[in-house]
Design an enzyme around this catalytic site. Sequence first.
Site, mmCIF file in Angstrom:
data_model
loop_
_atom_site.group_PDB
_atom_site.id
_atom_site.type_symbol
_atom_site.label_atom_id
_atom_site.label_comp_id
_atom_site.label_asym_id
_atom_site.label_seq_id
_atom_site.Cartn_x
_atom_site.Cartn_y
_atom_site.Cartn_z
ATOM 1 N N GLY A 166 0.795 -1.219 0.000
ATOM 2 C CA GLY A 166 0.000 0.000 0.000
ATOM 3 C C GLY A 166 0.827 1.269 0.000
ATOM 4 N N GLN A 167 0.149 2.400 0.224
ATOM 5 C CA GLN A 167 0.790 3.701 0.140
ATOM 6 C C GLN A 167 0.777 4.366 1.524
ATOM 7 O OE1 GLN A 167 -0.219 5.848 -3.530
ATOM 8 N NE2 GLN A 167 -1.051 3.951 -4.383
ATOM 9 N N ALA A 222 -8.860 0.880 6.085
ATOM 10 C CA ALA A 222 -7.658 0.656 5.282
ATOM 11 C C ALA A 222 -7.138 -0.755 5.535
ATOM 12 C CB ALA A 222 -6.584 1.687 5.625
ATOM 13 N N CYS A 250 -3.743 6.602 0.754
ATOM 14 C CA CYS A 250 -3.660 5.501 -0.217
ATOM 15 C C CYS A 250 -3.548 6.001 -1.650
ATOM 16 C CB CYS A 250 -4.837 4.550 -0.063
ATOM 17 S SG CYS A 250 -4.905 3.811 1.578
#
Length: 230
Positions: free
Chosen positions: A78-79, A156, A187
Amino acid sequence: MTQRPMTHPEWLVSDGLVPYPEALAAMEARAAAIREGTAAEAVWLLEHPPLYTAGTSARREDLTDPDRFPVFEAGRGGQYTYHGPGQRVVYVMLDLTDRGRDVRRFVAQVEDWVIATLAEFNVKGERRAGRVGVWVVRPDKPPLPDGGLREDKIAAIGLRLRRWVSFHGLSINVEPDLGHFDGIVPCGIRDHGVTSLVDLGLPVTMADVDAALRRTFPVVMAASLADAKS
């Protein structure tokens, strides 16, 4: 090697705010012990102090206010994401050896678990192609420039596996300060916002969410284990 019950991990709940480096070290140690067969699977419920974490796909330009809160390299997929008080963080340390060793299916199972948990509060959580996490449609908000409905992220998901044992996990926004998300592009998604159970008008407590997580986990994971063995 010890035999571990597949749908009944140890549930751990931490009071107070757990520093991120402390949590990361504890997760890695527990995952290693699970791999060695010296510890049971575990689901850890906690809250962090305000902070940002960068996943393996994080883009520097998405950290819009780098001095606002501490930033940690997470090592998960993920970010950028935010963690803080009022958000239930759930670290999931499970052995996928007998769960099919299918990473995509496991991520989908975790999403199913979140969706089932939200349904306990009559909230319809949904997946979106190309967007990891769980979303809710917001017809009460102004539409997008193209006329589409706005959607807010309520949970998330960011997982990591090492030798088929998972760690990291998910977070559900119960009642965090939503303004704290302003220091990142959550994200990497700019067109939609974030919400929480309380922001949706639901007087839900952390204890309520914990109870829902525990109720829905064996149902979702028992079904997934049956699928893996079929």
